[in-house]
Design an enzyme around this catalytic site. Structure first.
Site: not given
Ligand code: PLP
Length: 467
Positions: A114
């Protein structure tokens, strides 16, 4: 100039900066670009071998559409992708088998993917607010992951105060410390006496309170913001280029919750990046995988799993893909989404599903299979993966048919973010990267507050730095 419309048809011709600051469209839909910018073979070939920040500029520029002058956009991209990540490649590739690769997306400040979008989003927000002479108060609820990435993204922003609510005593220690050890005058951590759901409903109530909202100018950096998707498109380009694009196709495996990250892969394909298969990996919260199997989209109850960042039963960003798949018929989509909201369910026919299954493969991975995958990967390669990465990788092996196509599994978090699950599977407790090694010694800053709307609002009013 790229313009945006809402998937529910209520808004057309929105500019990039409007879309950035608004997040959700006023009609309840999500913004998508009216046309997909194209990156042709020649342009792709020219990008090969250039730094991440430069590729980011090429990919992102058409979406920003002149709303931000090139030199300012370039400066922000340099600041983020040269300054905030601890690896020169930003999203480096590691080989784990014959023609199989991991793309590491954990080199940012909070060790999860993120950061790749939120670091840019914070700067874009601050830039546009400065231009408009405005300030906002960002309020969010977190069960762990998103909160720290949002705080890291806003800590240096002049025009933003950020308040993040987490359930007191119910996040992992690494996750709490990543949020609470940040010492900045515009960052406030609230440890709520309640659950994550309590945190979420308080945030919802605050957004619904018009008077409060007008007074403090509430805003969010949630996962449906188009700019987050846009920033995530970039690493699909860098990964494919590093393995031979445009002359060779690659496949990606993406662990999926809100459908954000995998949707960014779809966008890259629409822009012309040669992608063979896109594999969706779900944990036991498998609404998407069930949909691909049956054509029925139906939410269930959220159940905890070893990959908690995907413990979600509504994949919000899927609406963006649906809009394209329904040939941008916003009226029909609006009816479908209304049905989903009212009945918790919708069904799509064979013809539609045939098309959709050509676009994605979807598989699920149980907790046992997640642990097995972490263990097998470590045993066979000496490389440690986190539980989310394991879900994607496991799903990819289920569908792999053509070993001559390079497979790239996304490592969405560093294994040290989920040390208990990793240790249980591999017998080894992963260490935090060196730059974070003193996390457990740093001083924490947070306030414990009762689960009462008025108390939280008072706290925010008194502390935000904006006049
Ligand atoms: C947020 C997150 C996901 C999921 O990603 P999306 O974009 O919501 O599909 C998967 N793995 C980790 C470690 C995350 O922080």
């Amino acid at each position: 100039m790229t313009q945006y419309f809402s998937t529910r048809g209520g808004v057309r011709g929105a500019s990039f900066t409007d879309v950035l600051l608004t997040g959700l469209a006023p009609d309840g839909g999500l913004f998508i670009p009216e046309t997909w910018p194209e990156v042709d073979r020649t342009a792709l070939a020219r990008m090969a071998g250039t730094p991440y920040a430069d590729i980011a500029f090429q990919v992102i520029k058409p979406f920003v559409g002149g709303d931000i002058p090139d030199r300012d956009l370039k400066r922000m991209l340099e600041e983020v992708y040269r300054g905030q990540f601890d690896h020169a490649a930003v999203a480096p590739m590691v080989q784990i088998g014959p023609n199989a690769w991991i793309m590491e997306l954990f080199h940012g400040p909070t060790l999860a993917f993120k950061d790749y979008a939120l670091q840019l989003l914070g700067r874009l927000f601050d830039y546009v607010l400065e231009q408009r002479g405005e300030r906002v108060t960002i309020v969010g609820a977190t069960s762990g992951d998103t909160g720290s990435a949002a705080i890291e993204a806003c800590r240096h922003c002049k025009n933003i105060d950020i308040f993040i609510l987490h359930p007191n005593g119910r996040t992992s220690e690494v996750q709490r410390r990543q949020m609470t050890t940040i010492d900045a005058p515009n960052v406030f951590n609230i440890a709520l006496e309640g659950t994550f759901d309590d945190c979420q409903s308080l945030v919802k109530e605050m957004f619904g309170d018009k008077k409060f909202n007008d007074e403090v100018k509430l805003s969010a950096v949630n996962s449906i913001n188009w700019a987050r998707i846009m920033a995530q498109i970039v690493y699909y380009f860098t990964a494919a280029l590093s393995l031979g694009a445009p002359d060779r196709k690659v496949s990606f495996a993406v662990p999926t919750g809100n459908f954000g990250n995998i949707y960014a892969a779809y966008c890259a394909r629409r822009m012309g990046l040669p992608i063979e298969r896109l594999v969706i990996g779900s944990n036991r919260n498998d609404i998407l995988t069930r949909f691909f199997e049956t054509g029925i989209m139906q939410a269930g109850a959220v159940e905890p799993s070893l990959s908690p960042s995907m413990d979600i039963q509504i994949s919000s960003n899927f609406e963006r893909y649906l809009c394209d798949a329904m040939n941008r018929d916003t009226k029909s989509l609006g009816i479908l989404m209304k049905a989903f909201k009212e009945q918790g369910k919708f069904t799509l026919g064979d013809e539609f599903m045939h098309k959709t299954r050509n676009e994605f493969d979807a598989r699920r991975c149980s907790d046992e299979q997640t642990s097995e995958m972490m263990k097998a990967c470590y045993r066979e390669t000496g490389y440690m993966i986190d539980p989310h990465t394991a879900v994607g990788l496991f799903s990819a092996w289920q569908v792999r048919q053509d070993p001559s196509v390079p497979l790239i599994a996304l490592a969405c978090a560093h294994p040290a973010k989920f040390p208990d699950a990793v240790e249980k599977a591999t017998g080894i407790r992963p260490d935090l990267p060196e730059r974070m090694a003193d996390l457990y010694e740093r001083e924490e800053h947070y306030d414990v507050l009762p689960n009462k709307l008025a108390d939280i609002q008072k706290y925010i009013r008194e502390r935000r730095t904006a006049a």
